[in-house]
Design a protein around this motif. Structure first.
Motif, mmCIF file in Angstrom:
data_model
loop_
_atom_site.group_PDB
_atom_site.id
_atom_site.type_symbol
_atom_site.label_atom_id
_atom_site.label_comp_id
_atom_site.label_asym_id
_atom_site.label_seq_id
_atom_site.Cartn_x
_atom_site.Cartn_y
_atom_site.Cartn_z
ATOM 1 N N ILE A 1 26.390 5.949 12.050
ATOM 2 C CA ILE A 1 24.951 6.192 11.922
ATOM 3 C C ILE A 1 24.382 5.405 10.744
ATOM 4 C CG2 ILE A 1 23.207 7.941 11.392
ATOM 5 C CD1 ILE A 1 24.952 9.932 12.965
ATOM 6 N N HIS A 2 25.093 5.432 9.614
ATOM 7 C CA HIS A 2 24.558 4.760 8.431
ATOM 8 C C HIS A 2 24.493 3.247 8.627
ATOM 9 C CE1 HIS A 2 23.508 3.828 4.354
ATOM 10 N NE2 HIS A 2 24.554 3.020 4.265
ATOM 11 N N GLU A 3 25.534 2.652 9.198
ATOM 12 C CA GLU A 3 25.523 1.200 9.388
ATOM 13 C C GLU A 3 24.405 0.793 10.349
ATOM 14 O OE1 GLU A 3 26.450 -2.870 9.173
ATOM 15 O OE2 GLU A 3 26.746 -1.159 7.823
ATOM 16 N N THR A 4 24.205 1.587 11.411
ATOM 17 C CA THR A 4 23.118 1.283 12.344
ATOM 18 C C THR A 4 21.771 1.452 11.655
ATOM 19 O OG1 THR A 4 24.526 2.178 14.098
ATOM 20 C CG2 THR A 4 22.242 1.707 14.666
ATOM 21 N N MET A 5 21.647 2.489 10.854
ATOM 22 C CA MET A 5 20.402 2.724 10.128
ATOM 23 C C MET A 5 20.158 1.613 9.101
ATOM 24 S SD MET A 5 17.979 5.042 10.284
ATOM 25 C CE MET A 5 18.680 6.621 10.782
ATOM 26 N N ARG A 6 21.212 1.203 8.415
ATOM 27 C CA ARG A 6 21.075 0.144 7.406
ATOM 28 C C ARG A 6 20.559 -1.141 8.050
ATOM 29 N NH1 ARG A 6 23.184 -4.253 5.552
ATOM 30 N NH2 ARG A 6 24.735 -4.353 7.227
ATOM 31 N N ARG A 7 21.139 -1.522 9.177
ATOM 32 C CA ARG A 7 20.712 -2.741 9.859
ATOM 33 C C ARG A 7 19.271 -2.610 10.371
ATOM 34 N NH1 ARG A 7 25.955 -4.754 13.457
ATOM 35 N NH2 ARG A 7 27.561 -4.211 11.920
ATOM 36 N N THR A 8 18.917 -1.426 10.785
ATOM 37 C CA THR A 8 17.549 -1.198 11.258
ATOM 38 C C THR A 8 16.551 -1.377 10.126
ATOM 39 O OG1 THR A 8 18.301 0.325 12.979
ATOM 40 C CG2 THR A 8 15.990 0.487 12.314
ATOM 41 N N PHE A 9 16.832 -0.787 8.975
ATOM 42 C CA PHE A 9 15.925 -0.908 7.835
ATOM 43 C C PHE A 9 15.807 -2.361 7.377
ATOM 44 C CE2 PHE A 9 15.632 3.474 7.981
ATOM 45 C CZ PHE A 9 14.890 4.008 6.936
ATOM 46 N N VAL A 10 16.908 -3.095 7.392
ATOM 47 C CA VAL A 10 16.869 -4.506 7.021
ATOM 48 C C VAL A 10 15.997 -5.290 7.997
ATOM 49 C CG1 VAL A 10 18.258 -6.612 6.869
ATOM 50 C CG2 VAL A 10 19.082 -4.498 5.809
ATOM 51 N N GLN A 11 16.132 -5.006 9.280
ATOM 52 C CA GLN A 11 15.352 -5.695 10.301
ATOM 53 C C GLN A 11 13.857 -5.499 10.086
ATOM 54 O OE1 GLN A 11 16.194 -7.786 12.660
ATOM 55 N NE2 GLN A 11 14.213 -7.889 13.714
ATOM 56 N N PHE A 12 13.465 -4.323 9.595
ATOM 57 C CA PHE A 12 12.053 -4.027 9.368
ATOM 58 C C PHE A 12 11.634 -4.245 7.915
ATOM 59 C CE2 PHE A 12 12.642 -2.237 13.477
ATOM 60 C CZ PHE A 12 11.393 -2.155 14.062
ATOM 61 N N SER A 13 12.457 -5.025 7.182
ATOM 62 C CA SER A 13 12.157 -5.398 5.789
ATOM 63 C C SER A 13 11.954 -4.184 4.886
ATOM 64 C CB SER A 13 10.907 -6.298 5.742
ATOM 65 O OG SER A 13 11.104 -7.465 6.510
ATOM 66 N N LYS A 14 12.769 -3.161 5.105
ATOM 67 C CA LYS A 14 12.747 -1.959 4.276
ATOM 68 C C LYS A 14 13.943 -1.973 3.328
ATOM 69 C CE LYS A 14 9.404 -0.093 6.776
ATOM 70 N NZ LYS A 14 8.034 0.133 6.236
ATOM 71 N N PRO A 15 13.842 -1.313 2.182
ATOM 72 C CA PRO A 15 15.003 -1.202 1.297
ATOM 73 C C PRO A 15 16.162 -0.509 2.015
ATOM 74 C CG PRO A 15 13.002 -0.506 0.177
ATOM 75 C CD PRO A 15 12.638 -0.666 1.615
ATOM 76 N N GLU A 16 17.371 -1.010 1.802
ATOM 77 C CA GLU A 16 18.523 -0.400 2.462
ATOM 78 C C GLU A 16 18.718 1.032 1.970
ATOM 79 O OE1 GLU A 16 22.119 -2.620 2.443
ATOM 80 O OE2 GLU A 16 21.119 -4.539 2.734
ATOM 81 N N PRO A 17 18.902 1.977 2.875
ATOM 82 C CA PRO A 17 19.094 3.369 2.459
ATOM 83 C C PRO A 17 20.489 3.598 1.893
ATOM 84 C CG PRO A 17 19.334 3.174 4.831
ATOM 85 C CD PRO A 17 18.897 1.817 4.340
ATOM 86 N N ASP A 18 20.610 4.586 1.021
ATOM 87 C CA ASP A 18 21.914 5.011 0.540
ATOM 88 C C ASP A 18 22.584 5.868 1.605
ATOM 89 O OD1 ASP A 18 21.495 3.781 -1.919
ATOM 90 O OD2 ASP A 18 20.556 5.581 -2.771
ATOM 91 N N VAL A 19 23.913 5.955 1.531
ATOM 92 C CA VAL A 19 24.651 6.798 2.471
ATOM 93 C C VAL A 19 24.177 8.247 2.378
ATOM 94 C CG1 VAL A 19 26.924 7.711 3.066
ATOM 95 C CG2 VAL A 19 26.679 5.300 2.452
ATOM 96 N N ALA A 20 23.902 8.696 1.162
ATOM 97 C CA ALA A 20 23.448 10.076 0.977
ATOM 98 C C ALA A 20 22.122 10.323 1.688
ATOM 99 C CB ALA A 20 23.309 10.391 -0.509
ATOM 100 N N ASP A 21 21.247 9.314 1.679
ATOM 101 C CA ASP A 21 19.966 9.459 2.367
ATOM 102 C C ASP A 21 20.173 9.586 3.868
ATOM 103 O OD1 ASP A 21 18.605 9.191 -0.040
ATOM 104 O OD2 ASP A 21 18.475 7.010 0.141
ATOM 105 N N ALA B 1 11.391 8.573 9.722
ATOM 106 C CA ALA B 1 10.185 8.830 8.940
ATOM 107 C C ALA B 1 10.527 9.558 7.639
ATOM 108 C CB ALA B 1 9.200 9.653 9.771
ATOM 109 N N ARG B 2 11.390 10.570 7.719
ATOM 110 C CA ARG B 2 11.764 11.344 6.524
ATOM 111 C C ARG B 2 12.461 10.455 5.491
ATOM 112 N NH1 ARG B 2 12.578 16.977 7.862
ATOM 113 N NH2 ARG B 2 10.720 17.574 9.059
ATOM 114 N N MET B 3 13.250 9.505 5.950
ATOM 115 C CA MET B 3 13.945 8.622 5.021
ATOM 116 C C MET B 3 12.979 7.741 4.247
ATOM 117 S SD MET B 3 17.283 7.553 7.300
ATOM 118 C CE MET B 3 18.081 6.611 5.993
ATOM 119 N N GLN B 4 11.757 7.616 4.753
ATOM 120 C CA GLN B 4 10.734 6.819 4.065
ATOM 121 C C GLN B 4 9.694 7.708 3.383
ATOM 122 O OE1 GLN B 4 9.567 3.108 6.416
ATOM 123 N NE2 GLN B 4 10.461 4.383 8.030
#
Length: 217
Positions: free
Chosen positions: A19-39, A53-56
């Motif tokens: 989940i985190h790796e998929t989320m990390r790549r998603t945030f990068v694709q949308f030019s967002k700061p990479e989330p921490d694993v804890a997030d 939305a909550r992560m942002q």
């Protein structure tokens, strides 16, 4: 007769890495700061658009969160093909399911923030589809902690919430169970702390899958 409803991510399978790796790549694709694993771990269990939305720092999903969700879904199976990002069962889960699955006094189901496709993949991969007779996903119901996943499983099986156990690792699972009138059993091997589970309304917290048997009866 009892109905036992399991959360999936963080309860049956350890999917945090995937989940985190998929989320990390998603945030990068949308030019967002990479989330921490804890997030990422903090939102596991929520419906995906709300989780993003909550992560942002947003309370509700907007158009961007919906677009990010669509990209995440398109990427998930690609990331999953990487052997480093499988969804292994937590230790002791297989033995538990294989013990309670054949019991005639129990019905077993799943209540998860995964998509229907994601849940089916987990069930088929681990051979649990022969035991799980009911399930609700993010494709079927409002996001946890709304009680619909539980109440709809109860309606489908003819069971009462009072005769239902919800087993999960997230505060949303505990809140959902209590909102539905079911018993809430937290597990300590997932992504929320024991204190967080108790504060969310857990009737008990177990530390190994075999301890669940005492609550099932």
């Amino acid at each position: 007769m009892k109905l036992v409803l399991f959360d999936c991510d963080g309860t049956l399978v350890d999917s945090a890495g995937l989940i985190h790796e998929t989320m990390r790549r998603t945030f990068v694709q949308f030019s967002k700061p990479e989330p921490d694993v804890a997030d990422t771990k903090a939102i596991i269990g929520l419906t995906l658009d709300i989780a993003i939305a909550r992560m942002q720092g947003k309370e509700h999903a907007d158009e961007e969160a919906v677009a990010m969700m669509a990209y995440y879904k398109s990427l998930f199976s690609i990331v999953r093909q990487d052997l480093d990002f499988r969804e292994p069962l937590f230790p002791g889960i297989r033995a538990l399911i294989e013990e309670i699955g054949p019991r005639e006094d129990l019905l077993i189901g799943a209540v998860t923030g995964k998509s229907r496709r994601g849940l089916n993949l987990v069930m088929e991969t681990h051979g649990f589809d022969r035991y799980f007779v009911v399930g609700r996903t993010a494709d079927d119901c409002p996001s946890k902690p709304h009680p619909a996943m539980v109440t709809e499983c109860c309606d489908e099986t003819g069971m009462k919430p009072a005769d239902t156990l919800v087993i999960g690792d997230a505060v949303y699972d505990m809140q959902m169970a209590k909102a539905a009138g079911a018993k809430a059993i937290g597990v300590s091997w997932g992504y929320a702390s024991v204190d967080e589970l108790h504060r969310a309304g857990a009737d008990a917290v177990v530390h190994h899958p075999r301890e669940i048997l005492a609550h099932i009866g």
